[in-house]
Design a protein around this motif. Structure first.
Motif, PDB file in Angstrom:
ATOM      1  N   ILE A 127     -38.226  19.570   4.873  1.00 11.49           N
ATOM      2  CA  ILE A 127     -39.088  18.391   4.840  1.00 11.49           C
ATOM      3  C   ILE A 127     -39.574  18.151   3.423  1.00 11.49           C
ATOM      4  O   ILE A 127     -39.984  19.084   2.730  1.00 11.49           O
ATOM      5  N   THR A 128     -39.530  16.902   3.007  1.00 16.45           N
ATOM      6  CA  THR A 128     -40.095  16.500   1.731  1.00 16.45           C
ATOM      7  C   THR A 128     -41.227  15.519   2.006  1.00 16.45           C
ATOM      8  O   THR A 128     -41.059  14.570   2.770  1.00 16.45           O
ATOM      9  N   TYR A 129     -42.369  15.768   1.422  1.00 17.72           N
ATOM     10  CA  TYR A 129     -43.499  14.840   1.550  1.00 17.72           C
ATOM     11  C   TYR A 129     -43.585  14.036   0.268  1.00 17.72           C
ATOM     12  O   TYR A 129     -43.481  14.584  -0.833  1.00 17.72           O
ATOM     13  N   LYS A 130     -43.734  12.724   0.409  1.00 14.03           N
ATOM     14  CA  LYS A 130     -43.854  11.898  -0.789  1.00 14.03           C
ATOM     15  C   LYS A 130     -45.025  10.952  -0.626  1.00 14.03           C
ATOM     16  O   LYS A 130     -45.335  10.482   0.463  1.00 14.03           O
ATOM     17  N   LYS A 131     -45.668  10.688  -1.725  1.00 15.11           N
ATOM     18  CA  LYS A 131     -46.823   9.799  -1.736  1.00 15.11           C
ATOM     19  C   LYS A 131     -46.340   8.362  -1.580  1.00 15.11           C
ATOM     20  O   LYS A 131     -45.373   7.941  -2.200  1.00 15.11           O
ATOM     21  N   VAL A 132     -47.054   7.598  -0.710  1.00 20.76           N
ATOM     22  CA  VAL A 132     -46.764   6.177  -0.509  1.00 20.76           C
ATOM     23  C   VAL A 132     -48.065   5.395  -0.625  1.00 20.76           C
ATOM     24  O   VAL A 132     -49.162   5.960  -0.509  1.00 20.76           O
ATOM     25  N   ASP A 133     -47.963   4.107  -0.869  1.00 23.48           N
ATOM     26  CA  ASP A 133     -49.160   3.265  -0.980  1.00 23.48           C
ATOM     27  C   ASP A 133     -49.806   3.021   0.384  1.00 23.48           C
ATOM     28  O   ASP A 133     -51.013   2.855   0.486  1.00 23.48           O
ATOM     29  N   SER A 134     -48.989   2.969   1.456  1.00 20.75           N
ATOM     30  CA  SER A 134     -49.512   2.706   2.789  1.00 20.75           C
ATOM     31  C   SER A 134     -48.575   3.323   3.833  1.00 20.75           C
ATOM     32  O   SER A 134     -47.363   3.318   3.643  1.00 20.75           O
ATOM     33  N   VAL A 135     -49.136   3.822   4.920  1.00 24.72           N
ATOM     34  CA  VAL A 135     -48.313   4.337   6.012  1.00 24.72           C
ATOM     35  C   VAL A 135     -48.000   3.249   7.026  1.00 24.72           C
ATOM     36  O   VAL A 135     -47.325   3.501   8.026  1.00 24.72           O
ATOM     37  N   GLY A 136     -48.468   2.045   6.807  1.00 31.30           N
ATOM     38  CA  GLY A 136     -48.177   0.927   7.695  1.00 31.30           C
ATOM     39  C   GLY A 136     -49.151   0.873   8.865  1.00 31.30           C
ATOM     40  O   GLY A 136     -50.186   1.537   8.875  1.00 31.30           O
ATOM     41  N   THR A 137     -48.786   0.099   9.864  1.00 31.12           N
ATOM     42  CA  THR A 137     -49.649  -0.077  11.028  1.00 31.12           C
ATOM     43  C   THR A 137     -48.849   0.192  12.298  1.00 31.12           C
ATOM     44  O   THR A 137     -47.619   0.240  12.272  1.00 31.12           O
ATOM     45  N   SER A 138     -49.567   0.333  13.395  1.00 31.06           N
ATOM     46  CA  SER A 138     -48.945   0.496  14.711  1.00 31.06           C
ATOM     47  C   SER A 138     -49.908  -0.068  15.749  1.00 31.06           C
ATOM     48  O   SER A 138     -51.055  -0.391  15.449  1.00 31.06           O
ATOM     49  N   GLU A 139     -49.428  -0.175  16.982  1.00 25.54           N
ATOM     50  CA  GLU A 139     -50.293  -0.668  18.054  1.00 25.54           C
ATOM     51  C   GLU A 139     -51.510   0.231  18.227  1.00 25.54           C
ATOM     52  O   GLU A 139     -52.618  -0.247  18.464  1.00 25.54           O
ATOM     53  N   ARG A 140     -51.329   1.528  18.099  1.00 28.63           N
ATOM     54  CA  ARG A 140     -52.449   2.479  18.236  1.00 28.63           C
ATOM     55  C   ARG A 140     -53.390   2.407  17.050  1.00 28.63           C
ATOM     56  O   ARG A 140     -54.594   2.598  17.187  1.00 28.63           O
ATOM     57  N   GLY A 141     -52.841   2.162  15.884  1.00 26.23           N
ATOM     58  CA  GLY A 141     -53.678   2.080  14.680  1.00 26.23           C
ATOM     59  C   GLY A 141     -54.326   3.402  14.356  1.00 26.23           C
ATOM     60  O   GLY A 141     -53.670   4.433  14.327  1.00 26.23           O
ATOM     61  N   GLU A 142     -55.629   3.372  14.137  1.00 26.40           N
ATOM     62  CA  GLU A 142     -56.368   4.581  13.779  1.00 26.40           C
ATOM     63  C   GLU A 142     -57.112   5.167  14.965  1.00 26.40           C
ATOM     64  O   GLU A 142     -58.021   5.984  14.803  1.00 26.40           O
ATOM     65  N   GLY A 143     -56.721   4.763  16.182  1.00 24.04           N
ATOM     66  CA  GLY A 143     -57.344   5.325  17.387  1.00 24.04           C
ATOM     67  C   GLY A 143     -57.084   6.813  17.452  1.00 24.04           C
ATOM     68  O   GLY A 143     -55.944   7.246  17.372  1.00 24.04           O
ATOM     69  N   GLY A 144     -58.130   7.580  17.625  1.00 22.30           N
ATOM     70  CA  GLY A 144     -58.025   9.040  17.602  1.00 22.30           C
ATOM     71  C   GLY A 144     -57.960   9.652  18.971  1.00 22.30           C
ATOM     72  O   GLY A 144     -57.284   9.153  19.870  1.00 22.30           O
ATOM     73  N   PHE A 145     -58.710  10.709  19.156  1.00 23.36           N
ATOM     74  CA  PHE A 145     -58.685  11.523  20.368  1.00 23.36           C
ATOM     75  C   PHE A 145     -58.888  10.681  21.611  1.00 23.36           C
ATOM     76  O   PHE A 145     -59.861   9.958  21.750  1.00 23.36           O
ATOM     77  N   GLY A 146     -57.925  10.778  22.527  1.00 24.81           N
ATOM     78  CA  GLY A 146     -58.031  10.071  23.796  1.00 24.81           C
ATOM     79  C   GLY A 146     -57.732   8.587  23.732  1.00 24.81           C
ATOM     80  O   GLY A 146     -57.911   7.874  24.719  1.00 24.81           O
ATOM     81  N   SER A 147     -57.267   8.113  22.603  1.00 22.32           N
ATOM     82  CA  SER A 147     -57.083   6.654  22.456  1.00 22.32           C
ATOM     83  C   SER A 147     -55.827   6.141  23.112  1.00 22.32           C
ATOM     84  O   SER A 147     -55.667   4.930  23.254  1.00 22.32           O
ATOM     85  N   THR A 148     -54.917   7.012  23.553  1.00 25.42           N
ATOM     86  CA  THR A 148     -53.671   6.529  24.157  1.00 25.42           C
ATOM     87  C   THR A 148     -53.695   6.576  25.682  1.00 25.42           C
ATOM     88  O   THR A 148     -52.764   6.151  26.329  1.00 25.42           O
ATOM     89  N   GLY A 149     -54.764   7.100  26.271  1.00 26.15           N
ATOM     90  CA  GLY A 149     -54.845   7.227  27.733  1.00 26.15           C
ATOM     91  C   GLY A 149     -55.326   5.949  28.403  1.00 26.15           C
ATOM     92  O   GLY A 149     -55.789   5.011  27.756  1.00 26.15           O
ATOM     93  N   ASP A 150     -55.196   5.943  29.732  1.00 20.91           N
ATOM     94  CA  ASP A 150     -55.701   4.808  30.518  1.00 20.91           C
ATOM     95  C   ASP A 150     -57.210   4.780  30.471  1.00 20.91           C
ATOM     96  O   ASP A 150     -57.864   5.814  30.460  1.00 20.91           O
ATOM     97  N   LYS A 151     -57.748   3.567  30.520  1.00 25.44           N
ATOM     98  CA  LYS A 151     -59.220   3.439  30.459  1.00 25.44           C
ATOM     99  C   LYS A 151     -59.785   3.135  31.806  1.00 25.44           C
ATOM    100  O   LYS A 151     -59.196   2.724  32.706  1.00 25.44           O
TER     101      LYS A 151
END
Length: 151
Positions: A127-151
């Motif tokens: 694995i090579t890690y490289k610095k980037v300006d942005s990791v982009g976006t996703s539907e989940r975004g920055e939702g953390g613990f428990g953010s992918t479960g049913d509400k």
């Protein structure tokens, strides 16, 4: 179906050590513990014990072994690894040691050569890690613990 046959060398450190044996169809290989004087060891509630396994592994390059409890170890005995799981790199050549915690309310007695944990083999990658300006976006975004479960 073609299945890879991986060979892992096992060095035993005592004459009573039983070699791990992989059973086709299982994900893991049972891992036994040995006691220092070959007599049972009792782990009191909410304490831990350091067990030896009496084995060293020669894990092939680009693989590692993960050590986790057998299902019966947690469910029936109320035991777990103190660090929840162990990772054994191919570069580690020492004895596999297990710090086993009794999280139950009763003492648990462990016999010499008892199967407590299991080993799972995984492939590693370069694995090579490289610095980037942005990791982009996703539907989940920055939702953390428990953010992918049913509400």
């Amino acid at each position: 179906m073609v299945v890879d046959n991986i060979v892992i060398g096992v060095e035993t450190l005592r004459d009573d050590v039983i070699l791990p044996e992989f059973k086709q169809g299982n994900a893991g290989t049972d891992l036994r513990v040995i006691t220092e004087d070959r007599h049972p060891v009792t782990i009191k509630p909410h304490t831990f014990h350091k067990f030896h396994t009496g084995i060293k592994l020669d894990i092939p390059e680009w693989y590692y072994v993960e050590v986790v409890p057998r299902s019966s170890t947690g469910v029936k005995k109320n035991l777990r690894l103190l660090n929840t799981k162990g990772v054994i790199d191919s570069t580690y050549k020492g004895e596999i040691l297990l710090f086993v915690e009794n999280f139950g309310e009763l003492p648990v007695t462990i016999e010499n050569n008892e199967r407590l944990m299991q080993m799972l083999l995984y492939k590693t990658y370069n694995i090579t890690y490289k610095k980037v300006d942005s990791v982009g976006t996703s539907e989940r975004g920055e939702g953390g613990f428990g953010s992918t479960g049913d509400k």
